[in-house]
Scaffold this motif. Sequence first.
Motif, PDB file in Angstrom:
ATOM      1  N   UNK A  24       0.863  -1.184   0.000  1.00 49.06           N
ATOM      2  CA  UNK A  24       0.000   0.000   0.000  1.00 49.06           C
ATOM      3  C   UNK A  24       0.892   1.224   0.000  1.00 49.06           C
ATOM      4  N   UNK A  25       0.737   2.058  -1.021  1.00 48.78           N
ATOM      5  CA  UNK A  25       1.557   3.273  -1.139  1.00 48.78           C
ATOM      6  C   UNK A  25       3.052   2.966  -1.031  1.00 48.78           C
ATOM      7  N   UNK A  26       3.448   1.917  -1.749  1.00 48.69           N
ATOM      8  CA  UNK A  26       4.850   1.493  -1.808  1.00 48.69           C
ATOM      9  C   UNK A  26       5.399   0.992  -0.468  1.00 48.69           C
ATOM     10  N   UNK A  27       4.525   0.694   0.466  1.00 47.64           N
ATOM     11  CA  UNK A  27       4.940   0.097   1.749  1.00 47.64           C
ATOM     12  C   UNK A  27       4.417  -1.329   1.797  1.00 47.64           C
ATOM     13  N   UNK A  28       5.304  -2.275   2.060  1.00 46.95           N
ATOM     14  CA  UNK A  28       4.934  -3.689   2.081  1.00 46.95           C
ATOM     15  C   UNK A  28       4.544  -4.095   3.501  1.00 46.95           C
TER      16      UNK A  28
END
Length: 352
Positions: A24-28
């Motif tokens: 999500x939003x480049x956060x894993x």
Amino acid sequence: MFTRQMAPEITPCPRAIPGEKITINNITYLLIHNATRSQLNSVVTVRLIPCLYTLVFLVGLPSNGLALWVLATRAEKLTSTVFLMNLAAADLLLISVLPFKIFYYFLGNNWPFGEGLCRVTTAFFYGNMYCSVLLLTCISVDRYLAVVHPFFSRSFRTPAFAACTCTAIWLCAAVLTLPLILQQQSYPLYRANNTLCHDVLPRNEDDGYYFYYFICLIACAFLAPLVVMLFSYCSVLRALLDNGKRYAYSMKLTALVLFTLVAFYTPSNVLLLVHYSSYHSKLHGNLYISYMVSLAISTFNSCADPFVYYYVSEDFRDKVRRRFFNHSKKTTTSLKTSKETLPQKSSKDLLV
């Protein structure tokens, strides 16, 4: 932006609780089942395990620190002294990372120290644990040579040779734990304020990598050393039995050393092997909580080492008493560790 990377249900998990990756939003993030999350938040995980680590820290830090100081400054530099100093150092390094794990579990499996420190803590934890095993193996071999082959081994059982051996062991431990440094170890938990360190890993990432890594780690740093130690100590016990009652005290100590090794290190490694031999365990990670408890119990060996190898020695205790409780009485006698690295009740119990 929401991306969910779901692995097929049949995909096994590496040595950890399985988690599904969500970006999500480049956060894993990692997603785990509610039942697994409840296990991570259970009393066993957030209370029992950190309490065990706290006990190890409170007992192991002063006992190993004092032992290392006495060995480094007051002991005669024999082969056994070199091995024992390195063992105390390895135990101290293992104990030094326990406060991070204590805070992690007391905070409800939340790692606030960043990815870099998670990798370092994980590597130090496993590296120094298995480094201690390898050093204990060297101590058992040194004892075997001193008792069973005293004349044959006298030419090469030197402090310099022991120092080279210890250097090789430290390098070996560093190589064995290097993969833990190179791989990501911490992941935030989806829809929670927890960041997990090493205990939950992506299900579909590096399955074969971790499988071969931990199997190799168990084989090279536990099973093989255990076989060598069993052979060495059984040979020592047999040699002592052949000499009759004179060495009854030394036989009890040898049996105690062997018992502590098996009691503290075997459960965690057996559970790890069972985890990899059971498809259901790899799939759901249902043995991992038990493994975490057994891993905490294995660190108690760092507390036992000083008392089994140092403080049972009458000479060692006398040196500590003179240093801290009898400053007025000076002594020029150097502390001698047993030539076969077995702490003795008194000088009459020396084996060689």
